[in-house]
Design a protein around this motif. Structure first.
Motif, PDB file in Angstrom:
ATOM      1  N   ALA A  57       0.820  -1.201   0.000  1.00  0.00           N
ATOM      2  CA  ALA A  57       0.000   0.000   0.000  1.00  0.00           C
ATOM      3  C   ALA A  57       0.861   1.261   0.000  1.00  0.00           C
ATOM      4  N   SER A  58       0.221   2.392  -0.296  1.00  0.00           N
ATOM      5  CA  SER A  58       0.921   3.677  -0.332  1.00  0.00           C
ATOM      6  C   SER A  58       1.457   4.055   1.033  1.00  0.00           C
ATOM      7  N   ALA A  59       2.531   4.828   1.020  1.00  0.00           N
ATOM      8  CA  ALA A  59       3.102   5.354   2.260  1.00  0.00           C
ATOM      9  C   ALA A  59       2.593   6.760   2.477  1.00  0.00           C
ATOM     10  N   THR A  75     -15.154  14.605   2.070  1.00  0.00           N
ATOM     11  CA  THR A  75     -14.067  15.260   2.791  1.00  0.00           C
ATOM     12  C   THR A  75     -13.063  14.210   3.253  1.00  0.00           C
ATOM     13  N   ARG A  76     -11.791  14.486   3.028  1.00  0.00           N
ATOM     14  CA  ARG A  76     -10.752  13.523   3.378  1.00  0.00           C
ATOM     15  C   ARG A  76      -9.899  14.043   4.522  1.00  0.00           C
ATOM     16  N   LYS A  77      -9.483  13.133   5.366  1.00  0.00           N
ATOM     17  CA  LYS A  77      -8.575  13.470   6.467  1.00  0.00           C
ATOM     18  C   LYS A  77      -7.321  12.631   6.315  1.00  0.00           C
ATOM     19  N   TYR A  78      -6.197  13.300   6.221  1.00  0.00           N
ATOM     20  CA  TYR A  78      -4.914  12.610   6.010  1.00  0.00           C
ATOM     21  C   TYR A  78      -4.362  12.139   7.343  1.00  0.00           C
ATOM     22  N   GLN A  79      -4.053  10.862   7.423  1.00  0.00           N
ATOM     23  CA  GLN A  79      -3.482  10.296   8.640  1.00  0.00           C
ATOM     24  C   GLN A  79      -2.095   9.755   8.302  1.00  0.00           C
ATOM     25  N   GLN A  80      -1.076  10.458   8.727  1.00  0.00           N
ATOM     26  CA  GLN A  80       0.286  10.044   8.382  1.00  0.00           C
ATOM     27  C   GLN A  80       0.697   8.795   9.153  1.00  0.00           C
ATOM     28  N   ALA A  84       7.899   2.896  10.276  1.00  0.00           N
ATOM     29  CA  ALA A  84       8.894   2.904   9.198  1.00  0.00           C
ATOM     30  C   ALA A  84       8.279   3.110   7.822  1.00  0.00           C
ATOM     31  N   ARG A  85       6.949   2.981   7.702  1.00  0.00           N
ATOM     32  CA  ARG A  85       6.322   3.171   6.391  1.00  0.00           C
ATOM     33  C   ARG A  85       6.502   4.591   5.867  1.00  0.00           C
ATOM     34  N   GLN A  86       6.627   5.568   6.774  1.00  0.00           N
ATOM     35  CA  GLN A  86       6.784   6.947   6.315  1.00  0.00           C
ATOM     36  C   GLN A  86       8.128   7.188   5.630  1.00  0.00           C
ATOM     37  N   TYR A  87       9.063   6.239   5.788  1.00  0.00           N
ATOM     38  CA  TYR A  87      10.376   6.374   5.158  1.00  0.00           C
ATOM     39  C   TYR A  87      10.519   5.474   3.929  1.00  0.00           C
ATOM     40  N   ARG A  88       9.389   5.041   3.371  1.00  0.00           N
ATOM     41  CA  ARG A  88       9.456   4.252   2.147  1.00  0.00           C
ATOM     42  C   ARG A  88       9.850   5.136   0.975  1.00  0.00           C
ATOM     43  N   ARG A  89      10.270   4.506  -0.108  1.00  0.00           N
ATOM     44  CA  ARG A  89      10.722   5.242  -1.279  1.00  0.00           C
ATOM     45  C   ARG A  89       9.621   6.158  -1.812  1.00  0.00           C
ATOM     46  N   VAL A  93       4.832   7.105  -2.127  1.00  0.00           N
ATOM     47  CA  VAL A  93       4.152   8.162  -1.367  1.00  0.00           C
ATOM     48  C   VAL A  93       2.731   8.352  -1.901  1.00  0.00           C
ATOM     49  N   HIS A  94       1.776   8.427  -0.992  1.00  0.00           N
ATOM     50  CA  HIS A  94       0.373   8.649  -1.360  1.00  0.00           C
ATOM     51  C   HIS A  94       0.255   9.892  -2.239  1.00  0.00           C
ATOM     52  N   TRP A  95      -0.454   9.748  -3.347  1.00  0.00           N
ATOM     53  CA  TRP A  95      -0.522  10.814  -4.346  1.00  0.00           C
ATOM     54  C   TRP A  95      -1.987  11.134  -4.612  1.00  0.00           C
ATOM     55  N   GLN A  96      -2.438  12.266  -4.112  1.00  0.00           N
ATOM     56  CA  GLN A  96      -3.811  12.699  -4.311  1.00  0.00           C
ATOM     57  C   GLN A  96      -3.864  13.647  -5.503  1.00  0.00           C
ATOM     58  N   ARG A  97      -4.613  13.299  -6.507  1.00  0.00           N
ATOM     59  CA  ARG A  97      -4.672  14.122  -7.718  1.00  0.00           C
ATOM     60  C   ARG A  97      -5.067  15.555  -7.379  1.00  0.00           C
TER      61      ARG A  97
END
Length: 211
Positions: A57-59, A75-80, A84-89, A93-97
């Motif tokens: 899944a996306s990081a 409405t979307r709420k971003y939950q970081q 260690a997933r936040q340091y994936r390549r 990275v999650h990409w919202q158009r």
């Protein structure tokens, strides 16, 4: 990729620069900033934080609160991620158009609203501010500082640590002038001088440039 032409350095003698300023003869490598995702990957890699897991899944790395406040239906709420997933390549990275991650936007990544044959490249103060202040790059700087302080061995001198830092970040030893500047940074004191050195190295044009 393995050809002699592709593997050349971008550095060329003044005579060659004058003869072929646009590199139409392919006598040297092209020199340009790394793509947005690779700028982030590079910083995490030299700090020893890069998560090399493949697939899945996306990081979701750090992102400013409320960045999606104008994105409706629904409405979307971003939950970081806080592991260690936040340091994936960067490719994960999650990409919202229309609302791509601010770090990627500052480094000229496309919005994915349309196909892009060639990415634009700019050099702006905003990009430099991202390299200094984005939480991911701050984390990378702290991790890099720990590597530098540990040095090639526990009892390494400042000169050895400086050389070690340049080798892991730039794959070369520092020039005498560069080493002198780093020593001045260390001598100026501050709360954490080696952290300042790490942040400066990560913000260098050479660090984020393919050469």
């Amino acid at each position: 990729v393995t050809s002699r032409t592709y593997r050349q350095s971008s550095f060329a003698a003044p005579a060659l620069q004058k003869r072929d300023p646009d590199n139409q003869l392919f006598a040297r490598q092209s020199r340009y900033r790394l793509p947005a995702e690779m700028v982030r990957d590079n910083a995490l890699a030299v700090g020893g934080l890069l998560n090399r897991e493949i697939g899945g899944a996306s990081a979701k790395p750090y992102q400013p609160p409320g960045y999606y406040r104008h994105l409706n239906f629904p409405t979307r709420k971003y939950q970081q991620h806080t592991d260690a997933r936040q340091y994936r390549r960067g490719v994960y990275v999650h990409w919202q158009r229309q609302f791509l991650h601010p770090m990627l936007k500052a480094m000229d990544a496309p919005s994915r609203e349309e196909c892009t044959a060639r990415r634009p490249r700019s050099n702006t103060p905003i990009a430099a501010m991202v390299l200094l202040n984005d939480p991911t790059f701050v984390d990378a700087a702290h991790a890099l500082k720990k590597r530098i302080v540990a040095g090639p061995r526990g009892d390494a001198s400042d000169d050895e640590r400086i050389d070690f830092a340049f080798r892991i970040v730039l794959s070369r030893s520092p020039e005498p002038e560069e080493a002198a500047i780093v020593k001045q940074m260390l001598a100026s004191g501050g709360q954490d001088p080696w952290l300042g050195v790490a942040r400066a190295l990560l913000n260098l044009g050479e660090t984020n440039t393919r050469s």
